[in-house]
Structures are given as C-alpha cells and as structure tokens.
Write an enzyme that holds these catalytic residues in place. Structure first.
Site, PDB file in Angstrom:
ATOM      1  CD  GLU A 125      -1.455  -0.219   3.658  1.00  0.00           C
ATOM      2  OE1 GLU A 125      -1.362   0.440   4.717  1.00  0.00           O
ATOM      3  OE2 GLU A 125      -2.347  -1.063   3.461  1.00  0.00           O
ATOM      4  N   GLY A 126       2.057   1.216  -0.478  1.00  0.00           N
ATOM      5  CA  GLY A 126       2.904   2.403  -0.564  1.00  0.00           C
ATOM      6  C   GLY A 126       3.623   2.756   0.720  1.00  0.00           C
TER       7      GLY A 126
END
EC number: 2.4.2.21
Length: 367
Positions: free
Chosen positions: A334-335
C-alpha cells in the site's frame, strides 16, 4: 517538457507506446554535473553524506535547478484493483476484498494512512478494478474504474484490448493531473488482492525466468500450499504471456490487470512530465519493468523506495538497475515502504540546497 504524451496523442487517436521513446528525456545531465561540482565545495567532505549526495544530485537534475529546491508537495498515489486469479486462493486475503484495503486508507486506519498523516502527505486512491459496488466508496475514488475485477490471468485475459487502453490512458491522465497540480514527487503504490501474482507473472515473462524464481509470499504472507498454488498460477500465466512479449500493452491486457496497466501508464507519463516517482513494492517494480521496455530512459525518473523481500521485485529492480533506498522488512504494501523513504529524499534535498560552501581560500598577497 510542457506537453504530455496524452495531449500529444490526443484523446481520439490511437495509442502508440513507441511515442514515449521520443517524449521522455533524461534528467538534465549538465545540471547534474553542476550539482556534483557544488557538492565538492560544501563543508562536509565528499562522501561523508553517502547516498544522500547522489539523491541530491538526482533531484537537482530532475528539477533542472542548482541548488536543489526542497520537496514540498509530495503525494501518495495508490492504484486499486482486484484480480480474478485470487479465486485460486493465492493470497492471504479473500478474493474480491481489496475494497476493504481502500476503505481502511480512506478512514485513516491503514499503515500508509497513519504514515501519511504523520508526514503531512496527501493520499490519492484510484479505483481501477475493485470488485465491489461503486456506491460503497467515494465517487472521487471510483470514477476511473475500468471494470469490476480483472480477469483470471491463468486461463483468460485480464483485460480486453479496449479496457487495457482505457486503463493505460487513465494512468497517463492521473500523472498529468498530478503534474498540473504542482506535485513535485509521487510515492507510488497499490491496493490489490492478487496483484503480486500478476506482477510476478509480468516479471518472469520479461526476465525469461521460471515461475518458482519469482513466486513470493505476498504482503500479507501465505503458507506453503498457497505458495504452490500461486506458483502454478504464475506458470500458467507465463504460457499465455510469452506469445505477446513484443507488445507491452497486450502483455498488460493478457496478464496484468487494470491497476497494473494504469500504473505503467502513470509511470511513463510522469517521466514525460518530469515528475520524480518513488516505487514501493513488487507491483510497482513490475510495472516499471514493463515501462522500461516501452521507453528505456524512463527509469531515470524513478527511485526504488524499499526492498520488500519479494523475489520478483528484486529481479525487476536488478533488471532496471535501481537499488532500494531502504531495507526494513516492510511487506505491508500500500505504498507504506516507499513513503518511509520520502523523509530520506527530503533530507537529501535539504542538505544539498542549504549546506554552505566552504570559504574560498584567500588569494596570496603580491610580493
């Protein structure tokens, strides 16, 4: 370069990825040499700041400015989607559940949301193929959706040709929107279930390796039986991918999916618009590998934020010659891992831009 490829090609024209070869220029080499020369004159001795020196010089070349400007308007951009291959239980999360990951980000309860809040960085989520009713999420998230879930890559194409072009153009459009809004650096990630399987398939196809070499355990972790199912799915996907290796958009349609196709378009258009990007994990690395096949200069605009431990990520980054900034064992996706690297990049910009130069030696007096 003021005009993006999306504008050059036009919304009604055919999408020719070969145009990116001419549209993408490398960061300014002359400016980078100027930055290197300035670094030689700074108070800390050369080499004392390690990789921060390299990052500062890279940013100066990207910005076309010495001294380098601070990175003040970064943004996290996350492309979201479900993958049909998750039906084979190749992920620790249930098939079709990526919208729960998106909801956690929106509600500020995910890892990347907490970090982004702490760092003061806005987060943008782009739904490309979530398997949920669009009404369950804000319209600003779902407005770009191409389809509800990508196809099962082991037995069918992930996308039709039309859907692939739509997803790719969406990625380009998002890159243009960020550049036009003044975003000066993007932290790029994904919110997907089954996405690491698609990413590993792309990487194995482009690197000419077997499925077992690239099969990892995903961000959420899977047991040995799930790993074997994932390996088999990648093997079957590879059989379908190899005949279309010469056409990158068709390759993405065959085994990539809408979110990965959009990420690839985003990466290429960000390079056109001279927007630096920090890559997160295996999904963004695989898309970067596809994008490099389209335009060989594009990777000069990207940094690898972190090593996720996924073998496909390591293989892809090695092929495009990017060395991760961090290796902290962060596998959440998710970054989040790439966002952890952002303060390092900002620190490099601050040091390169604000450290004083050594006082010039006094000229000797005439005898």
């Amino acid at each position: 370069m003021g005009w993006g490829a999306g504008r050059v090609l036009g919304v009604s024209s055919g999408l020719n990825l070969d145009d990116f070869v001419d549209l993408i220029e490398r960061p300014d080499g002359g400016i980078r040499r100027d930055a290197e020369e300035r670094r030689e004159r700074l108070v800390p001795p050369p080499g004392a700041l390690g990789r921060l020196d390299e990052l500062g010089e890279w940013l100066a070349a990207a910005q076309q400015q010495v001294p380098v400007k601070p990175v003040e308007r970064p943004r996290v951009v996350l492309f979201a989607g479900d993958h049909g291959v998750a039906e084979l239980n190749v992920s620790a999360r249930p098939a079709g559940s990526a919208h729960h990951l998106v909801r956690a980000v929106i509600d500020g309860e995910s890892s990347v949301a907490v970090l982004a809040r702490r760092f003061g960085v806005p987060v943008r989520v782009v739904d490309m193929a979530l398997d949920c009713d669009p009404d369950e999420l804000p319209g600003e998230v779902t407005r770009h959706r191409v389809r509800r879930g990508s196809g099962r890559l082991d037995i069918e194409d992930a996308l039709t040709a039309e859907e692939a072009e739509q997803a790719f153009r969406t990625g380009m459009a998002v890159a243009d929107e960020e550049a036009d809004a003044g975003t000066d650096l993007v932290v790029l990630g994904d919110l997907s279930v089954g996405g690491t399987t698609a990413a590993a398939t792309l990487t194995a196809a482009l690197c000419g390796t077997d499925a077992s070499v690239v099969t990892g355990r995903g961000g959420a972790g899977i047991d040995d039986l799930a790993w074997m199912r994932k390996c088999a799915a990648i093997r079957d996907g590879l059989r379908r991918a190899r005949p279309v290796l010469g056409d990158q958009l068709q390759l993405l349609a065959t085994v990539g999916g809408a979110d990965l196709t959009a990420i690839t378009g985003f990466l290429l258009q960000s390079a056109v618009r001279r927007t630096p990007v920090i890559l997160d994990g295996v999904v963004s690395a695989a898309c970067a590998l596809v994008a490099q096949r389209v335009a060989f200069r594009a990777p000069d605009w990207w940094l690898a934020g972190q090593a996720s431990g996924e073998p496909a990520q390591e293989k892809a980054l090695d092929r495009i010659a990017l060395t991760p900034l961090l290796d902290h064992g962060v596998t959440v996706g998710e970054g989040a891992g790439a966002l952890l690297a952002l303060p390092l990049v900002q620190a490099a910009a601050a040091l390169a831009g604000e450290l004083p130069e050594r006082a010039q030696a006094e000229e000797p007096e005439d005898a």
